[in-house]
Design an enzyme around this catalytic site. Structure first.
Site, PDB file in Angstrom:
ATOM      1  N   ASN A  99      -4.139  -3.325  -0.311  1.00 32.91           N
ATOM      2  CA  ASN A  99      -4.244  -4.637   0.332  1.00 32.91           C
ATOM      3  C   ASN A  99      -5.696  -4.841   0.758  1.00 32.91           C
ATOM      4  OD1 ASN A  99      -4.071  -6.904   1.874  1.00 32.91           O
ATOM      5  ND2 ASN A  99      -2.677  -6.051   3.419  1.00 32.91           N
ATOM      6  N   LYS A 146      -6.996  -7.389   1.975  1.00 32.22           N
ATOM      7  CA  LYS A 146      -7.104  -8.282   3.144  1.00 32.22           C
ATOM      8  C   LYS A 146      -8.203  -9.328   2.899  1.00 32.22           C
ATOM      9  CE  LYS A 146      -5.047  -4.731   5.970  1.00 32.22           C
ATOM     10  NZ  LYS A 146      -4.838  -4.126   7.274  1.00 32.22           N
ATOM     11  N   HIS A 192       3.359  -9.142   6.470  1.00 25.56           N
ATOM     12  CA  HIS A 192       2.351  -8.205   6.962  1.00 25.56           C
ATOM     13  C   HIS A 192       2.124  -8.435   8.456  1.00 25.56           C
ATOM     14  CE1 HIS A 192      -1.427  -6.136   7.625  1.00 25.56           C
ATOM     15  NE2 HIS A 192      -1.108  -5.413   6.567  1.00 25.56           N
ATOM     16  N   GLU A 231      -0.425  -8.601  10.206  1.00 18.88           N
ATOM     17  CA  GLU A 231      -1.479  -9.559  10.562  1.00 18.88           C
ATOM     18  C   GLU A 231      -0.980 -10.994  10.428  1.00 18.88           C
ATOM     19  OE1 GLU A 231      -4.278  -7.616   8.017  1.00 18.88           O
ATOM     20  OE2 GLU A 231      -4.209  -5.913   9.385  1.00 18.88           O
ATOM     21  N   GLU A 267       4.886  -0.361   8.099  1.00 17.91           N
ATOM     22  CA  GLU A 267       3.508  -0.280   8.582  1.00 17.91           C
ATOM     23  C   GLU A 267       3.511  -0.414  10.103  1.00 17.91           C
ATOM     24  OE1 GLU A 267       0.542  -1.453   5.334  1.00 17.91           O
ATOM     25  OE2 GLU A 267       1.225  -3.333   6.169  1.00 17.91           O
ATOM     26  N   GLY A 287      -5.469  -0.023  10.535  1.00 16.39           N
ATOM     27  CA  GLY A 287      -6.893  -0.239  10.785  1.00 16.39           C
ATOM     28  C   GLY A 287      -7.426   0.514  11.992  1.00 16.39           C
ATOM     29  N   SER A 328      -3.627   3.327   8.061  1.00 19.79           N
ATOM     30  CA  SER A 328      -4.662   4.363   8.069  1.00 19.79           C
ATOM     31  C   SER A 328      -4.430   5.486   7.050  1.00 19.79           C
ATOM     32  CB  SER A 328      -4.845   4.942   9.480  1.00 19.79           C
ATOM     33  OG  SER A 328      -5.309   3.936  10.360  1.00 19.79           O
TER      34      SER A 328
HETATM   35  O1  LIG Z   1      -2.373  -3.039   6.772  1.00 22.27           O
HETATM   36  C1  LIG Z   1      -2.487  -2.133   5.961  1.00 22.27           C
HETATM   37  C2  LIG Z   1      -2.069  -2.310   4.565  1.00 22.27           C
HETATM   38  O2  LIG Z   1      -1.344  -3.490   4.396  1.00 22.27           O
HETATM   39  C3  LIG Z   1      -3.074  -0.825   6.355  1.00 22.27           C
HETATM   40  O3  LIG Z   1      -4.406  -1.015   6.642  1.00 22.27           O
HETATM   41  P1  LIG Z   1      -5.338   0.290   6.849  1.00 22.27           P
HETATM   42  O4  LIG Z   1      -5.045   1.195   5.682  1.00 22.27           O
HETATM   43  O5  LIG Z   1      -6.739  -0.257   6.836  1.00 22.27           O
HETATM   44  O6  LIG Z   1      -4.923   0.893   8.144  1.00 22.27           O
END
Ligand SMILES: O=C(CO)COP(=O)(O)O
Length: 298
Positions: free
Chosen positions: A54, A56, A138, A140, A208, A214, A254
């Protein structure tokens, strides 16, 4: 993975049953639990390890050109499905330059048919440009943009109806985990998906935990396994035993080249959804190839 390709996966081949004593021998040799072996057999065709990247809201034409070229040059194990999710505006660039070995996903889509919805992208448009997947729910989108369970569930139904495959994301906040509500939150999010999904063959579930996204604070293999197993049990009770045993449940939060192998060994971790580390081609390839950890112990 339009049609789940050759499952000459050694992962599945190893789990192939008949005759019974061979099955047991394989389990012993591979350290693969009986339950997992049975599940892999049941998955027959759809059970490949799955790794999504992803991206983002990251990247430029230049950095994405480099990332695609690194991915094209990477050697990927055959028994892993690999998908990357660029920002909408780069999907076309990625589709036209990335090897077909890797499928392409959007990070969101509109809830229904396109039309007068300023700023939105429809499932029909994604299909039109050859995009095969979409990430929905997701954290976010849930917690920064404010999408709720029902909205996300309806998006999943519409995307699937248009033949997009869906990575359906769930996960709890830190305070929810600390309050002992992890399962409640994940099951509530699962219910909104289940209320809207009739056919799960084009769905991958991504667990997740928000506190791990993150932050560099990865869930331990045991923490992730505990939730994955609980979600699988929830599916068994609330959807069907067949869906519970065949749907892939991947972990995100992560994940990196150093921690993926230990996570991949866990019985109910069927792959990863990777954020930051998916922006580095060689690291992402290492994560994809952590499928090999499954072959040794599970
Ligand atoms: O949100 C994520 C994947 O959709 C995970 O993000 P990170 O791997 O940067 O923690």
């Amino acid at each position: 993975m339009a049609a789940p390709s050759s499952l000459a996966s050694s992962r599945l081949a190893a789990a192939a049953p008949a005759p019974q004593h061979h099955h047991q021998n394989h389990q012993l040799r591979l350290g693969c639990s009986r339950r997992r072996a049975q599940r892999l057999v049941a998955m027959a065709g759809s059970g490949k390890f799955f790794v999504g990247g992803n991206w983002k809201c990251n990247g430029t034409k230049e950095s994405i050109t480099k990332l695609v070229s690194d991915l094209n040059a990477a050697t990927l194990e055959s028994d892993v499905d690999v998908v990357v999710a660029p920002p909408f505006i780069y999907i076309d660039q990625v589709k036209s330059s990335l090897t077909d070995r890797i499928e392409v996903s959007a990070q969101n889509t509109w809830i229904g048919k396109g039309g007068a919805f300023t700023g939105e992208i429809s499932a029909e448009q994604l299909v039109d440009i050859g995009c095969q997947w979409v990430i929905l729910g997701h954290s976010e989108r849930r917690h920064v943009i404010g999408e709720d369970d029902q909205f996300i569930g309806k998006k999943a139904a519409y995307a699937l109806s248009q033949n997009l495959k869906v990575m359906a994301c769930i996960g709890e906040l830190l305070e929810e985990r600390e309050a002992g509500k992890t399962f409640d939150v994940c099951f509530k999010q699962m219910k909104a998906f289940a209320d809207n999904i009739t056919d799960w063959k084009n769905v991958v579930i991504a667990y997740e935990p928000v506190w791990a996204i993150g932050t560099g604070k990865v869930a331990s293999p045991e923490q992730a396994q505990e939730v994955h197993a609980a979600v699988r049990d929830w599916l068994k009770t609330n959807v069907s035993a067949d869906v519970a045993s065949t749907v892939r449940i991947i972990y995100g939060g992560s994940v990196n080249a150093a921690n993926c192998a230990e996570l991949a060994k866990k019985e109910d971790i069927d792959g990863f959804l990777v954020g930051g580390a998916s922006l580095k081609g060689p690291d992402f390839a290492t994560i994809c190839n952590s499928v090999t950890s499954k072959k040794v112990t599970a």
